[in-house]
Design an enzyme around this catalytic site. Structure first.
Site, PDB file in Angstrom:
ATOM      1  N   LEU A 500       0.816  -1.218   0.000  1.00  0.00           N
ATOM      2  CA  LEU A 500       0.000   0.000   0.000  1.00  0.00           C
ATOM      3  C   LEU A 500       0.843   1.258   0.000  1.00  0.00           C
ATOM      4  O   LEU A 500       0.398   2.312  -0.453  1.00  0.00           O
ATOM      5  CB  LEU A 500      -0.919   0.007   1.235  1.00  0.00           C
ATOM      6  CG  LEU A 500      -1.935  -1.129   1.342  1.00  0.00           C
ATOM      7  CD1 LEU A 500      -2.679  -1.045   2.663  1.00  0.00           C
ATOM      8  CD2 LEU A 500      -2.912  -1.070   0.187  1.00  0.00           C
ATOM      9  N   GLY A 501       2.049   1.169   0.519  1.00  0.00           N
ATOM     10  CA  GLY A 501       2.925   2.337   0.582  1.00  0.00           C
ATOM     11  C   GLY A 501       4.080   2.078   1.512  1.00  0.00           C
ATOM     12  O   GLY A 501       4.220   0.997   2.092  1.00  0.00           O
ATOM     13  N   ALA A 502       4.934   3.081   1.640  1.00  0.00           N
ATOM     14  CA  ALA A 502       6.110   2.976   2.509  1.00  0.00           C
ATOM     15  C   ALA A 502       6.332   4.317   3.183  1.00  0.00           C
ATOM     16  O   ALA A 502       6.162   5.367   2.564  1.00  0.00           O
ATOM     17  CB  ALA A 502       7.332   2.549   1.721  1.00  0.00           C
ATOM     18  N   GLY A 503       6.691   4.284   4.459  1.00  0.00           N
ATOM     19  CA  GLY A 503       6.941   5.508   5.203  1.00  0.00           C
ATOM     20  C   GLY A 503       8.240   5.421   5.967  1.00  0.00           C
ATOM     21  O   GLY A 503       9.059   4.521   5.752  1.00  0.00           O
ATOM     22  N   PHE A 505       8.760   4.552   8.894  1.00  0.00           N
ATOM     23  CA  PHE A 505       8.849   3.453   9.849  1.00  0.00           C
ATOM     24  C   PHE A 505       8.779   2.081   9.181  1.00  0.00           C
ATOM     25  O   PHE A 505       8.878   1.071   9.858  1.00  0.00           O
ATOM     26  CB  PHE A 505       7.724   3.572  10.883  1.00  0.00           C
ATOM     27  CG  PHE A 505       7.797   4.838  11.696  1.00  0.00           C
ATOM     28  CD1 PHE A 505       8.701   4.961  12.732  1.00  0.00           C
ATOM     29  CD2 PHE A 505       6.983   5.915  11.395  1.00  0.00           C
ATOM     30  CE1 PHE A 505       8.774   6.117  13.480  1.00  0.00           C
ATOM     31  CE2 PHE A 505       7.058   7.080  12.128  1.00  0.00           C
ATOM     32  CZ  PHE A 505       7.960   7.186  13.180  1.00  0.00           C
ATOM     33  N   GLY A 506       8.574   2.043   7.862  1.00  0.00           N
ATOM     34  CA  GLY A 506       8.537   0.768   7.165  1.00  0.00           C
ATOM     35  C   GLY A 506       7.413   0.711   6.145  1.00  0.00           C
ATOM     36  O   GLY A 506       6.612   1.633   6.006  1.00  0.00           O
ATOM     37  N   VAL A 508       3.955  -0.816   4.203  1.00  0.00           N
ATOM     38  CA  VAL A 508       2.616  -1.207   4.620  1.00  0.00           C
ATOM     39  C   VAL A 508       1.995  -2.085   3.538  1.00  0.00           C
ATOM     40  O   VAL A 508       2.073  -1.765   2.339  1.00  0.00           O
ATOM     41  CB  VAL A 508       1.724   0.032   4.855  1.00  0.00           C
ATOM     42  CG1 VAL A 508       0.360  -0.384   5.375  1.00  0.00           C
ATOM     43  CG2 VAL A 508       2.384   0.986   5.837  1.00  0.00           C
ATOM     44  N   LYS A 522       1.873  -3.144   8.866  1.00  0.00           N
ATOM     45  CA  LYS A 522       3.091  -2.334   8.744  1.00  0.00           C
ATOM     46  C   LYS A 522       4.275  -3.130   9.267  1.00  0.00           C
ATOM     47  O   LYS A 522       4.287  -3.581  10.415  1.00  0.00           O
ATOM     48  CB  LYS A 522       2.952  -1.026   9.521  1.00  0.00           C
ATOM     49  CG  LYS A 522       4.179  -0.119   9.437  1.00  0.00           C
ATOM     50  CD  LYS A 522       4.027   1.101  10.319  1.00  0.00           C
ATOM     51  CE  LYS A 522       3.056   2.097   9.739  1.00  0.00           C
ATOM     52  NZ  LYS A 522       3.626   2.808   8.576  1.00  0.00           N
ATOM     53  N   ASP A 620       5.758  13.280  13.361  1.00  0.00           N
ATOM     54  CA  ASP A 620       5.841  13.155  11.898  1.00  0.00           C
ATOM     55  C   ASP A 620       4.455  13.368  11.267  1.00  0.00           C
ATOM     56  O   ASP A 620       3.976  12.536  10.503  1.00  0.00           O
ATOM     57  CB  ASP A 620       6.393  11.783  11.513  1.00  0.00           C
ATOM     58  CG  ASP A 620       6.898  11.749  10.059  1.00  0.00           C
ATOM     59  OD1 ASP A 620       7.132  12.846   9.501  1.00  0.00           O
ATOM     60  OD2 ASP A 620       7.043  10.656   9.501  1.00  0.00           O
TER      61      ASP A 620
END
Length: 844
Positions: A500-503, A505-506, A508, A522, A620
């Protein structure tokens, strides 16, 4: 005449006699005796009664509801009488309570005012009357309780021990200790909204009246208001048909709404003014320390250098075993981690400094008038010095503060639970333990063997897997964080296939649980914490529930794998809707949705900062961390994760680092200043500007004259070109009042000085339009991190040395959002000089 026609008038007369006897006025000369508690004056429906009640050896003349006292003659503190006492309604119209010796305990002082009768009505009001006119009543002279239909005015006071409850002419409701310290205050503003505050509302009413509706709503009415304003609701609001609700000031200093079902004789708390009982000033007496045993508050002493004043009542406080002036040597400071000494108005205006921990400790040690001090570890650098008037303490593992108490050496901390048993003879216990371990070990081995055989035989059975799914559903529905195995999450995400995505913290991934619930999983990166600490942080996150926060469903902590399982947000993150291209015009949000998202995000962050048991700083906030559900409700994600990251990069000056994102970092991150909730507010201000404009705040283009968009936007705002800031793709009508409010709020939030930024609760009020917004000053442009990447690491800690010597800059006095009470008669330069000198002497 028929017999029946003769009987009817007789029955009617008898019925009329019974009714008039039940509701008859109490004549002059009537008396009630403590020795006969079965003798009472009752209301017509017998719901309320006035008579004597006993509490141990003490007797009170009280109006009761099913045995629950709701008014006492003379009050809780001065109305105590002996077993031979009597309540006398004298022929001169005076009502008085006297002991058996004839000593006066209390009186109504109504002699000579024409009182001819008394009555207790069905509302619980006991009235002394001159004909039909009320001369005196319990409703006009309350003690510690307010009943429905009772008007509580600015001339009334509820009192219980040292605690009082007042209604001010401004509409404020206040709780006070010793008629001086205001430890709870809720105030009314012009839009009929109530807010907790340490300040006093500037409004003035002509004759405000506080009342409790039978359905459980506490309201304020005044001729200046078009309708009564609701203050608070009881948790059983409008439930039940035969329930009495009442407001009571208890002897622990808390104001509560109670409910009692008719005939039960029991009451249930439905609302409390002070949610944390340990925040009530003086709850544990002078030098007493309030803490929690499971869920109940308990009182103790700071250390074994103290002893209880009354061993039978720990709430009466503590005293030093040796006074400071009697010390054989020099005094020293007892360190109390995770403790604070409560500071409320009017204390707030004195003995407050902005210094570091060591200087706060030493300032108290060298001051003859200081007995204790508290330093906050929430990034404000505030130090509170306590003088020997009355010191009220609170200790909890969740408190971000350290306190110091002046004692005669040597320091003797309170023993831990394990050390209390260290001196006992454990010889026989050792033998018992060996036997117990052998027996329990044998039983466990048999259970494990049998369980293993059962699992081996039935592990592939369809019934077994179905049962597991049912248990998973039950655990999920309970609201507690569910613990998943790594294989379970691998299976639910189909091998972490759909990303689904990446941020920061890791990454998802989308997944489906055994009960077919769609979730977002996540995979955390850079987590170096131990198992126990990780689970504690997860427990904190999972206990945080709000409409505008993404819910944590469960977690996985297995070896090096650390994963969090969240509820799935169908519409993804906000950035996908704000920064769209022309080809993605279908994902463009109209202004109504944008404002709804801005307000929802603010409410979610307000909950994290001001309404949680522990303040959570997000660290954040950005559009990528604001998720939208199927109806475009905003939910803040990734809160609480900053504490899970423990960077091993030793290039930074401090031990702990947290992650932030370029464009949203407050100036204090890069200036190595304390990180507080005000840092989140800066980030929110940048996001709010992006919601209005549909452009990245750090974007530079020809349209902005090669300036960062946030800087250019303020210049346009100063020129009055508000429409130039609004997203040009919003062709439909937008609410310009909302737009102007949002832009003003964004500029207040991104002020360089944290003290100039409003608290998040104020941001919500300003966005809602219930609070006037002053014109914001120009925010200064700052360079945030490396321009080559979107993610930077910045320090969140400031060393004690730099904090004490350099000191935090004093808040600007010109700001309308300055934190109240952060001022001192001592100049900041003098404080810095004194603190630096003291700290230097300690280091030597």
């Amino acid at each position: 005449m028929k017999p029946q026609s003769i009987l009817n008038p007789i029955l009617f007369s008898l019925f009329f006699f019974i009714i008039t006897t039940e509701s008859a006025d109490i004549p002059l000369g009537s008396t009630l005796y403590a020795s006969n508690q079965n003798s009472n004056w009752n209301s017509p429906n017998r719901t309320f009664s006035l008579g004597f009640i006993s509490e141990g050896p003490t007797y009170f003349a009280a109006v009761t509801y099913n045995g629950i006292p709701i008014w006492r003659a003379g009050g809780v503190d001065t109305g105590a009488a002996d077993s031979s006492a009597s309540l006398q309604f004298l022929s001169d119209g005076n009502l008085r309570l006297v002991n058996g010796s004839g000593a006066l305990v209390w009186q109504s002082s109504t002699a000579g005012r024409g009182v001819s009768s008394a009555a207790l009505d069905d509302s619980g009001n006991f009235v002394l009357r001159n004909g039909t006119t009320s001369v005196w009543s319990t409703f006009d002279n309350p003690t510690d309780t307010i009943l429905p239909s009772q008007n509580f005015t600015i001339h009334n006071v509820l009192r219980s021990g040292l605690y009082t409850f007042h209604l001010l002419s401004s509409g404020n409701l206040t709780l006070r200790w010793n008629d001086s310290i205001v430890y709870w205050n809720i105030w009314f503003n012009s839009s009929s909204r109530w807010n907790e505050s340490t300040g006093i509302n500037s409004m003035n009413f002509s004759s405000p009246i506080l009342g409790l509706q039978p359905i459980g709503v506490l309201t304020l009415s005044d001729p200046t208001l078009s309708a009564a304003a609701n203050v608070v609701y009881s948790s059983d609001y409008a439930e039940g048909s035969d329930i009495l609700r009442f407001v009571k000031l208890d002897d622990d200093g808390n104001l509560r709404i109670y409910s009692s079902t008719r005939g039960s004789g029991e009451d249930t708390v439905r609302w409390s003014a002070v949610g944390d009982q340990c925040e009530v000033f003086g709850f544990c007496g002078n030098m007493g320390i309030c803490s929690y045993n499971d869920s109940s508050p308990i009182c103790g002493c700071p250390s074994e250098n103290f002893e209880l004043i009354d061993p039978n009542d720990s709430r009466k406080g503590c005293k030093r075993k040796m006074e400071i002036e009697d010390c054989p040597g020099s005094a020293t400071m007892l360190d109390m981690p995770h403790a604070k000494f409560l500071t409320y108005p009017p204390e707030l205006s004195s003995q407050i400094f902005s210094v570091g921990n060591s200087a706060c400790r030493l300032n108290c040690l060298v001051s003859g008038s200081c007995v204790a001090s508290t330093t906050l570890a929430d990034g404000t650098g505030m130090c509170y010095l306590k003088v020997p008037n009355f010191v009220s303490g609170y200790q909890s593992p969740s408190l971000p503060s350290t306190s110091y108490v002046k004692v005669c050496g040597p320091v003797s901390p309170n023993p831990s639970a394990s050390s209390l048993n260290a001196g006992k003879d454990n010889g026989w216990r050792l033998h018992a333990w060996i036997v117990a371990v052998v027996v329990v070990g044998t039983v466990l081995c048999l259970i494990m063997l049998e369980g293993g055989l059962w699992w081996w035989c039935f592990r592939n059975s369809p019934k077994f897997s179905g049962l597991s799914a049912q248990y998973a559903l039950l655990e999920y529905a309970s609201g507690a964080p569910v613990q998943f195995s790594y294989k379970e999450l691998q299976r639910s995400t189909k091998g972490f296939r759909e990303k689904l995505g990446a941020g920061g913290f890791g990454a998802v991934y989308k997944g489906a649980l055994a009960n077919r619930t769609i979730v977002a999983v996540k995979q955390l990166e850079g987590i170096e914490q131990g198992e126990k600490q990780f689970r504690m942080e997860v427990a904190t996150i999972s206990s945080t529930h709000h409409l505008n926060l993404v819910r944590l469903i469960g977690f996985c902590s297995e070896g090096r794998h650390r994963l969090l399982v969240y509820e799935f947000m169908k519409n993804g993150s906000l950035d996908n809707f704000l920064f769209t291209t022309e080809e993605q015009s279908g994902k463009l949000l109209n202004w109504e949705y944008r404002f709804k998202i801005a307000l929802g995000t603010a409410r979610g962050v307000t909950y994290l900062h001001e309404e949680c048991h522990d303040c959570i700083v997000h660290c954040d906030i950005k559009p990528e961390n604001i998720l939208l559900d199927e109806t475009y409700n905003a939910k803040v994600s990734d809160f609480g994760l900053a504490k899970l990251v423990n960077s091993k990069d030793h290039r930074y000056r401090t031990l702990t680092s947290v992650r932030g994102t370029r464009g949203y970092l407050a100036p204090e991150w890069l200036a190595n200043l304390p990180i507080t909730s005000k840092s989140d507010i800066y980030s929110y201000g940048m996001v709010l500007l992006e919601i209005v404009s549909g452009r990245r705040n750090f974007e530079v283009s020809e349209d902005t004259n090669r300036k960062k968009f946030s800087v250019w936007a303020y210049e346009e705002f100063e020129k009055g070109n508000v429409k130039g800031i609004v997203d040009k793709r919003l062709h439909e009508e937008v609410d310009m009042d909302q737009v102007k409010r949002a832009i003003k709020v964004s500029f207040w939030c991104i002020q360089e000085q944290p003290s100039q930024r409003p608290m998040m609760g104020k941001v919500v009020q300003m966005l809602e339009g219930v609070m006037e917004i002053e014109r914001p000053p120009a925010p200064k442009a700052v360079i945030e991190g490396s321009a080559s990447g979107t993610s930077v690491n910045v320090s969140s800690n400031v060393s004690a040395l730099s904090t004490a010597v350099a000191s935090a800059p004093a808040p600007s006095s010109s700001s309308s959002f300055q934190t109240p009470g952060i001022s001192s008669s001592v100049s900041s330069k003098n404080v810095e000089r004194a603190s630096s000198s003291l700290l230097h002497s300690e280091l030597k």
